[in-house]
Design a protein around this motif. Structure first.
Motif, PDB file in Angstrom:
ATOM      1  N   GLY A 126       0.892  -1.101  -0.125  1.00 50.76           N
ATOM      2  CA  GLY A 126       0.083  -0.058  -0.098  1.00 50.76           C
ATOM      3  C   GLY A 126       0.683   1.390  -0.179  1.00 50.76           C
ATOM      4  O   GLY A 126       1.952   1.066   0.213  1.00 50.76           O
ATOM      5  N   GLY A 127       0.363   2.214  -0.448  1.00 54.36           N
ATOM      6  CA  GLY A 127       1.001   3.640  -0.377  1.00 54.36           C
ATOM      7  C   GLY A 127       2.154   3.761  -1.109  1.00 54.36           C
ATOM      8  O   GLY A 127       2.821   4.436  -1.192  1.00 54.36           O
ATOM      9  N   GLY A 128       2.094   2.962  -2.621  1.00 52.58           N
ATOM     10  CA  GLY A 128       3.101   2.769  -3.303  1.00 52.58           C
ATOM     11  C   GLY A 128       4.394   2.150  -2.896  1.00 52.58           C
ATOM     12  O   GLY A 128       5.608   2.082  -3.695  1.00 52.58           O
ATOM     13  N   TRP A 129       4.383   1.347  -1.910  1.00 47.44           N
ATOM     14  CA  TRP A 129       5.274   0.390  -1.410  1.00 47.44           C
ATOM     15  C   TRP A 129       5.184  -0.893  -1.833  1.00 47.44           C
ATOM     16  O   TRP A 129       4.270  -1.591  -1.676  1.00 47.44           O
ATOM     17  N   PHE A 130       6.334  -1.627  -2.098  1.00 49.93           N
ATOM     18  CA  PHE A 130       6.562  -2.734  -2.289  1.00 49.93           C
ATOM     19  C   PHE A 130       7.523  -3.330  -1.542  1.00 49.93           C
ATOM     20  O   PHE A 130       8.801  -2.924  -1.241  1.00 49.93           O
ATOM     21  N   PHE A 131       7.296  -4.654  -0.800  1.00 45.65           N
ATOM     22  CA  PHE A 131       8.331  -5.271   0.051  1.00 45.65           C
ATOM     23  C   PHE A 131       8.784  -6.812  -0.504  1.00 45.65           C
ATOM     24  O   PHE A 131       7.595  -7.415  -0.764  1.00 45.65           O
ATOM     25  N   SER A 132       9.615  -7.308  -0.294  1.00 45.39           N
ATOM     26  CA  SER A 132      10.125  -8.681  -0.596  1.00 45.39           C
ATOM     27  C   SER A 132      11.289  -8.948   0.267  1.00 45.39           C
ATOM     28  O   SER A 132      12.074  -8.002   0.676  1.00 45.39           O
ATOM     29  N   THR A 133      11.467 -10.190   0.622  1.00 38.02           N
ATOM     30  CA  THR A 133      12.722 -10.341   1.382  1.00 38.02           C
ATOM     31  C   THR A 133      13.132 -11.900   1.014  1.00 38.02           C
ATOM     32  O   THR A 133      12.360 -13.001   0.530  1.00 38.02           O
ATOM     33  N   VAL A 134      14.299 -12.172   0.515  1.00 39.08           N
ATOM     34  CA  VAL A 134      15.107 -13.301   0.272  1.00 39.08           C
ATOM     35  C   VAL A 134      16.161 -13.756   1.347  1.00 39.08           C
ATOM     36  O   VAL A 134      16.532 -13.050   2.182  1.00 39.08           O
ATOM     37  N   VAL A 135      16.688 -14.902   1.227  1.00 35.68           N
ATOM     38  CA  VAL A 135      17.679 -15.394   2.406  1.00 35.68           C
ATOM     39  C   VAL A 135      18.925 -15.722   1.239  1.00 35.68           C
ATOM     40  O   VAL A 135      18.919 -16.093   0.350  1.00 35.68           O
ATOM     41  N   ASP A 136      19.934 -15.289   1.987  1.00 35.25           N
ATOM     42  CA  ASP A 136      21.179 -15.375   1.370  1.00 35.25           C
ATOM     43  C   ASP A 136      21.881 -16.878   1.624  1.00 35.25           C
ATOM     44  O   ASP A 136      21.146 -17.620   2.492  1.00 35.25           O
ATOM     45  N   PRO A 137      22.964 -17.290   1.025  1.00 38.85           N
ATOM     46  CA  PRO A 137      23.277 -18.613   1.308  1.00 38.85           C
ATOM     47  C   PRO A 137      23.657 -19.164   2.809  1.00 38.85           C
ATOM     48  O   PRO A 137      23.458 -20.236   3.101  1.00 38.85           O
ATOM     49  N   VAL A 138      23.694 -18.067   3.581  1.00 41.52           N
ATOM     50  CA  VAL A 138      24.256 -18.246   5.077  1.00 41.52           C
ATOM     51  C   VAL A 138      22.985 -17.925   5.871  1.00 41.52           C
ATOM     52  O   VAL A 138      23.236 -18.161   7.165  1.00 41.52           O
ATOM     53  N   GLY A 139      21.932 -17.488   5.250  1.00 46.11           N
ATOM     54  CA  GLY A 139      20.591 -17.512   6.105  1.00 46.11           C
ATOM     55  C   GLY A 139      20.390 -16.127   6.518  1.00 46.11           C
ATOM     56  O   GLY A 139      19.489 -15.692   7.436  1.00 46.11           O
ATOM     57  N   ASN A 140      21.018 -14.994   5.939  1.00 42.50           N
ATOM     58  CA  ASN A 140      20.996 -13.454   6.201  1.00 42.50           C
ATOM     59  C   ASN A 140      19.745 -13.247   5.473  1.00 42.50           C
ATOM     60  O   ASN A 140      19.379 -13.677   4.379  1.00 42.50           O
ATOM     61  N   TYR A 141      18.808 -12.295   6.002  1.00 41.29           N
ATOM     62  CA  TYR A 141      17.849 -11.785   5.120  1.00 41.29           C
ATOM     63  C   TYR A 141      18.180 -10.482   4.419  1.00 41.29           C
ATOM     64  O   TYR A 141      18.794  -9.854   4.792  1.00 41.29           O
ATOM     65  N   LEU A 142      17.739 -10.571   3.271  1.00 38.17           N
ATOM     66  CA  LEU A 142      18.023  -9.456   2.139  1.00 38.17           C
ATOM     67  C   LEU A 142      16.602  -9.005   1.641  1.00 38.17           C
ATOM     68  O   LEU A 142      15.906  -9.760   1.072  1.00 38.17           O
ATOM     69  N   GLN A 143      16.187  -7.747   2.102  1.00 33.06           N
ATOM     70  CA  GLN A 143      15.079  -7.081   1.660  1.00 33.06           C
ATOM     71  C   GLN A 143      15.256  -6.487   0.496  1.00 33.06           C
ATOM     72  O   GLN A 143      16.124  -5.384   0.262  1.00 33.06           O
ATOM     73  N   ILE A 144      14.381  -6.537  -0.412  1.00 34.49           N
ATOM     74  CA  ILE A 144      14.171  -5.581  -1.738  1.00 34.49           C
ATOM     75  C   ILE A 144      13.010  -5.007  -1.638  1.00 34.49           C
ATOM     76  O   ILE A 144      11.845  -5.391  -1.353  1.00 34.49           O
ATOM     77  N   LEU A 145      13.223  -3.563  -1.514  1.00 32.58           N
ATOM     78  CA  LEU A 145      12.029  -2.559  -1.599  1.00 32.58           C
ATOM     79  C   LEU A 145      11.655  -1.716  -2.784  1.00 32.58           C
ATOM     80  O   LEU A 145      12.775  -1.372  -3.435  1.00 32.58           O
ATOM     81  N   GLN A 146      10.694  -1.238  -2.887  1.00 34.47           N
ATOM     82  CA  GLN A 146      10.512  -0.121  -3.887  1.00 34.47           C
ATOM     83  C   GLN A 146       9.438   0.728  -3.255  1.00 34.47           C
ATOM     84  O   GLN A 146       8.266   0.299  -2.641  1.00 34.47           O
ATOM     85  N   GLY A 147       9.553   2.160  -3.205  1.00 33.60           N
ATOM     86  CA  GLY A 147       8.902   2.959  -2.483  1.00 33.60           C
ATOM     87  C   GLY A 147       8.166   3.955  -3.632  1.00 33.60           C
ATOM     88  O   GLY A 147       8.406   3.794  -4.696  1.00 33.60           O
ATOM     89  N   PRO A 148       7.112   4.646  -3.293  1.00 32.53           N
ATOM     90  CA  PRO A 148       6.540   5.510  -4.042  1.00 32.53           C
ATOM     91  C   PRO A 148       7.366   6.775  -4.759  1.00 32.53           C
ATOM     92  O   PRO A 148       7.202   7.148  -5.803  1.00 32.53           O
ATOM     93  N   ASP A 149       8.345   7.172  -4.078  1.00 31.69           N
ATOM     94  CA  ASP A 149       9.151   8.151  -4.318  1.00 31.69           C
ATOM     95  C   ASP A 149      10.593   7.558  -4.727  1.00 31.69           C
ATOM     96  O   ASP A 149      11.562   8.248  -4.516  1.00 31.69           O
ATOM     97  N   THR A 150      10.774   6.198  -5.004  1.00 31.42           N
ATOM     98  CA  THR A 150      12.246   5.760  -5.098  1.00 31.42           C
ATOM     99  C   THR A 150      12.806   6.386  -6.458  1.00 31.42           C
ATOM    100  O   THR A 150      12.526   6.509  -7.276  1.00 31.42           O
ATOM    101  N   PRO A 151      13.973   6.931  -6.060  1.00 29.00           N
ATOM    102  CA  PRO A 151      14.661   7.978  -7.029  1.00 29.00           C
ATOM    103  C   PRO A 151      15.207   7.015  -8.381  1.00 29.00           C
ATOM    104  O   PRO A 151      15.718   5.966  -7.893  1.00 29.00           O
TER     105      PRO A 151
END
Length: 124
Positions: free
Chosen positions: A99-124
């Motif tokens: 909502g509000g123009g925001w998109f969220f997602s999360t993947v896991v790297d090979p050792v288990g850390n979380y990497l979030q990929i985001l896009q916002g309404p005003d992403t430059p």
């Protein structure tokens, strides 16, 4: 008038028992999205880096992967999603319109850390 910030950058160092596979994964995941490898660091944006550190005082995988989350903001999250799917990543949270123009997602790297990929309404 606000005083200009004295902060000029941000860095995250990922500790791992074997840095090479982790470096390869992050380069494969993020260079096609615009990151670049410089010497021994992955430059994500202006004054923003991910570094990698070989350590023998940590476990082989993250025991609490949500404790530290790396957040990357992109211009086109669907293009990032397509690229990451082609890599066969494991999604913890598939791309979601929050909502509000925001998109969220999360993947896991090979050792288990979380990497979030985001896009916002005003992403430059």
């Amino acid at each position: 008038m606000a005083t200009p910030s004295n902060i000029t950058g941000l860095g995250v160092i990922l500790g791992t028992t074997d840095p090479e596979p982790l470096i390869e994964w992050y380069r494969a995941a993020l260079e096609p999205l615009g990151a670049r490898w410089e010497e021994h660091l992955l430059v994500i944006g202006q004054q923003t880096i991910i570094g990698f550190n070989q350590r023998d005082d940590i476990a082989d995988s993250a025991t609490e992967p949500g404790r530290h989350m790396i957040n990357i903001t992109v211009r086109d999250i669907r293009a990032a999603e397509k690229h990451l799917n082609a890599m066969g990543v494991t999604w913890v949270r598939p791309v979601e319109d929050t909502g509000g123009g925001w998109f969220f997602s999360t993947v896991v790297d090979p050792v288990g850390n979380y990497l979030q990929i985001l896009q916002g309404p005003d992403t430059p």
